[in-house]
Design a protein around this motif. Structure first.
Motif, PDB file in Angstrom:
ATOM      1  N   LYS A 119     -14.153 -10.033  16.236  1.00  0.00           N
ATOM      2  CA  LYS A 119     -14.702 -11.385  16.214  1.00  0.00           C
ATOM      3  C   LYS A 119     -15.162 -11.783  14.817  1.00  0.00           C
ATOM      4  O   LYS A 119     -15.125 -12.960  14.441  1.00  0.00           O
ATOM      5  N   ASP A 120     -15.573 -10.791  14.013  1.00  0.00           N
ATOM      6  CA  ASP A 120     -16.042 -11.056  12.655  1.00  0.00           C
ATOM      7  C   ASP A 120     -14.922 -11.056  11.618  1.00  0.00           C
ATOM      8  O   ASP A 120     -15.187 -11.171  10.422  1.00  0.00           O
ATOM      9  N   GLY A 121     -13.667 -10.891  12.056  1.00  0.00           N
ATOM     10  CA  GLY A 121     -12.536 -11.012  11.144  1.00  0.00           C
ATOM     11  C   GLY A 121     -12.133  -9.738  10.440  1.00  0.00           C
ATOM     12  O   GLY A 121     -11.444  -9.782   9.416  1.00  0.00           O
ATOM     13  N   HIS A 122     -12.519  -8.572  10.969  1.00  0.00           N
ATOM     14  CA  HIS A 122     -12.043  -7.296  10.429  1.00  0.00           C
ATOM     15  C   HIS A 122     -10.822  -6.833  11.231  1.00  0.00           C
ATOM     16  O   HIS A 122     -10.655  -7.221  12.387  1.00  0.00           O
ATOM     17  N   TYR A 123     -10.004  -5.976  10.620  1.00  0.00           N
ATOM     18  CA  TYR A 123      -8.827  -5.424  11.294  1.00  0.00           C
ATOM     19  C   TYR A 123      -8.988  -3.913  11.431  1.00  0.00           C
ATOM     20  O   TYR A 123      -9.399  -3.232  10.478  1.00  0.00           O
ATOM     21  N   ILE A 124      -8.644  -3.393  12.601  1.00  0.00           N
ATOM     22  CA  ILE A 124      -8.728  -1.960  12.864  1.00  0.00           C
ATOM     23  C   ILE A 124      -7.345  -1.461  13.247  1.00  0.00           C
ATOM     24  O   ILE A 124      -6.763  -1.901  14.249  1.00  0.00           O
ATOM     25  N   VAL A 125      -6.786  -0.543  12.460  1.00  0.00           N
ATOM     26  CA  VAL A 125      -5.488   0.070  12.730  1.00  0.00           C
ATOM     27  C   VAL A 125      -5.776   1.437  13.346  1.00  0.00           C
ATOM     28  O   VAL A 125      -6.399   2.293  12.701  1.00  0.00           O
ATOM     29  N   THR A 126      -5.301   1.656  14.570  1.00  0.00           N
ATOM     30  CA  THR A 126      -5.756   2.844  15.289  1.00  0.00           C
ATOM     31  C   THR A 126      -4.868   3.129  16.498  1.00  0.00           C
ATOM     32  O   THR A 126      -4.176   2.227  16.986  1.00  0.00           O
ATOM     33  N   PRO A 127      -4.891   4.350  17.016  1.00  0.00           N
ATOM     34  CA  PRO A 127      -4.291   4.574  18.332  1.00  0.00           C
ATOM     35  C   PRO A 127      -5.079   3.814  19.401  1.00  0.00           C
ATOM     36  O   PRO A 127      -6.295   3.631  19.265  1.00  0.00           O
ATOM     37  N   GLY A 179      -1.306  -0.654   7.718  1.00  0.00           N
ATOM     38  CA  GLY A 179      -2.585  -1.148   7.209  1.00  0.00           C
ATOM     39  C   GLY A 179      -2.481  -1.658   5.788  1.00  0.00           C
ATOM     40  O   GLY A 179      -3.063  -2.693   5.431  1.00  0.00           O
ATOM     41  N   ALA A 180      -1.719  -0.955   4.950  1.00  0.00           N
ATOM     42  CA  ALA A 180      -1.543  -1.383   3.569  1.00  0.00           C
ATOM     43  C   ALA A 180      -0.762  -2.689   3.493  1.00  0.00           C
ATOM     44  O   ALA A 180      -1.093  -3.585   2.704  1.00  0.00           O
ATOM     45  N   ARG A 181       0.264  -2.820   4.306  1.00  0.00           N
ATOM     46  CA  ARG A 181       1.050  -4.061   4.303  1.00  0.00           C
ATOM     47  C   ARG A 181       0.194  -5.245   4.764  1.00  0.00           C
ATOM     48  O   ARG A 181       0.302  -6.347   4.217  1.00  0.00           O
ATOM     49  N   LEU A 182      -0.674  -5.001   5.726  1.00  0.00           N
ATOM     50  CA  LEU A 182      -1.557  -6.064   6.196  1.00  0.00           C
ATOM     51  C   LEU A 182      -2.594  -6.421   5.136  1.00  0.00           C
ATOM     52  O   LEU A 182      -2.830  -7.599   4.848  1.00  0.00           O
ATOM     53  N   ALA A 183      -3.217  -5.417   4.528  1.00  0.00           N
ATOM     54  CA  ALA A 183      -4.242  -5.660   3.509  1.00  0.00           C
ATOM     55  C   ALA A 183      -3.666  -6.344   2.276  1.00  0.00           C
ATOM     56  O   ALA A 183      -4.330  -7.165   1.636  1.00  0.00           O
ATOM     57  N   ALA A 184      -2.427  -6.009   1.947  1.00  0.00           N
ATOM     58  CA  ALA A 184      -1.784  -6.574   0.747  1.00  0.00           C
ATOM     59  C   ALA A 184      -1.187  -7.947   1.001  1.00  0.00           C
ATOM     60  O   ALA A 184      -0.730  -8.609   0.056  1.00  0.00           O
ATOM     61  N   GLY A 185      -1.142  -8.377   2.253  1.00  0.00           N
ATOM     62  CA  GLY A 185      -0.537  -9.671   2.561  1.00  0.00           C
ATOM     63  C   GLY A 185       0.973  -9.631   2.669  1.00  0.00           C
ATOM     64  O   GLY A 185       1.619 -10.683   2.719  1.00  0.00           O
ATOM     65  N   VAL A 186       1.556  -8.437   2.731  1.00  0.00           N
ATOM     66  CA  VAL A 186       3.003  -8.324   2.904  1.00  0.00           C
ATOM     67  C   VAL A 186       3.392  -8.810   4.299  1.00  0.00           C
ATOM     68  O   VAL A 186       4.450  -9.431   4.487  1.00  0.00           O
ATOM     69  N   ILE A 187       2.548  -8.505   5.269  1.00  0.00           N
ATOM     70  CA  ILE A 187       2.746  -9.013   6.629  1.00  0.00           C
ATOM     71  C   ILE A 187       1.462  -9.708   7.078  1.00  0.00           C
ATOM     72  O   ILE A 187       0.367  -9.401   6.594  1.00  0.00           O
ATOM     73  N   SER A 188       1.606 -10.625   8.007  1.00  0.00           N
ATOM     74  CA  SER A 188       0.450 -11.246   8.655  1.00  0.00           C
ATOM     75  C   SER A 188       0.072 -10.423   9.878  1.00  0.00           C
ATOM     76  O   SER A 188       0.827  -9.536  10.314  1.00  0.00           O
ATOM     77  N   PHE A 189      -1.053 -10.723  10.451  1.00  0.00           N
ATOM     78  CA  PHE A 189      -1.458 -10.051  11.680  1.00  0.00           C
ATOM     79  C   PHE A 189      -0.413 -10.251  12.771  1.00  0.00           C
ATOM     80  O   PHE A 189      -0.074  -9.316  13.508  1.00  0.00           O
TER      81      PHE A 189
END
Length: 278
Positions: free
Chosen positions: A86-94, A140-150
């Protein structure tokens, strides 16, 4: 994107596993800013991984990407996901319960299954035992770098299908507080409970009061004694126990300059309960 990545695993730092994850992320974008939450989660302990995220995530800037790899089901049919809080963080996880505490406290607003046909490290071969490197660090790196969107992570996952562990609630009734030992402050051996300061106020317990504390593991009583509720460790003599308010506004139990957990062989989790009576 702010390009922050925070890593959490149960890998330790004795070999090259964490370094390999860093390398994959930097290969995606060498300007990423990578930090460690912890790599000392007890092996396979999903509960503690979930709690450490809850303890930490809120203090990071919006859009920070957390990669949490405590994955006893690696190589099985369990899903690999990215969740948005809800606060706009992303969690990459099983999808194995690691999001439990964040879902309960902050809230998860969306989740997507990682499409490994797109978001998997190229030339990572047929290995299915190091998704932390081949899938999570890469995605996670692609998301953080803006290579891909959510949205480009993969197909949407219903929030009802995000796996959650059971979280007991602390209660107060007839002058008695019942709670759980959620986690250990492992470096110092303090016990962190799920009893918040407001519940303590409701029970009429003030600084300087001595209360009876009982700790039970399953049905076995492992500790019972009077402990004083103090503002700080300095209020007790060396070696004396105390109750205190910890950094997330819950009640903790400690021995001044000692390990309460080690002294009484206490650990954490839903099977460790605490009873406090004034």
């Amino acid at each position: 994107m702010n390009k922050h990545i925070v890593l959490q695993t149960d890998f330790g730092l004795h070999d090259g596993a964490v370094s390999a994850m860093n390398g994959v992320a930097f290969s995606v974008d060498s300007t990423l800013r990578i930090s460690n939450l912890t790599h000392e989660i007890p092996q396979y302990n999903i509960w503690e991984a979930s709690y450490r995220l809850y303890q930490t995530v809120a203090y990071w800037p919006e859009e920070t990407v957390f990669i949490s790899v405590v994955d006893p089901g690696v190589g099985t049919e369990r899903l690999s996901i990215v969740a948005k809080t809800k606060d706009g963080h992303y969690i990459v996880t099983p999808n194995n319960g690691t999001l439990t505490h964040l879902a309960h406290s902050t809230g998860i607003v969306a989740a997507r299954v990682i499409d490994e046909n797109i978001n998997r490290l190229p030339r990572s071969g047929e290995s299915y035992t190091f998704h932390g490197r081949d899938v999570y660090a890469f995605t996670g790196a692609r998301l953080a770098a803006g290579v891909i969107s959510f949205e480009e992570v993969g197909p949407e996952l219903s929030l009802d299908d995000v796996i959650k562990l059971r979280i007991p609630e602390a209660t107060y009734s007839n002058g008695i507080i019942h709670g759980n030992i959620d986690i250990l402050d492992s470096r110092f051996g303090n016990l962190w409970t799920n009893i918040n300061r407001e519940l303590f106020k409701k029970a009429g317990i003030e600084y300087g009061d001595a209360v009876e504390v009982t700790i039970v593991h399953n049905s076995t009583k492992v500790y019972k004694n009077l402990i004083t509720f103090d503002r700080s460790f300095a209020d007790r003599r060396l070696g004396e126990p105390l109750l205190f308010v910890n950094s997330i506004d819950n009640l903790g139990i400690a021995i001044n300059q000692g390990s309460f957990a080690d002294a009484y062989h206490i650990r954490s989790g839903v099977n460790w309960t605490i009873i406090i009576e004034k």
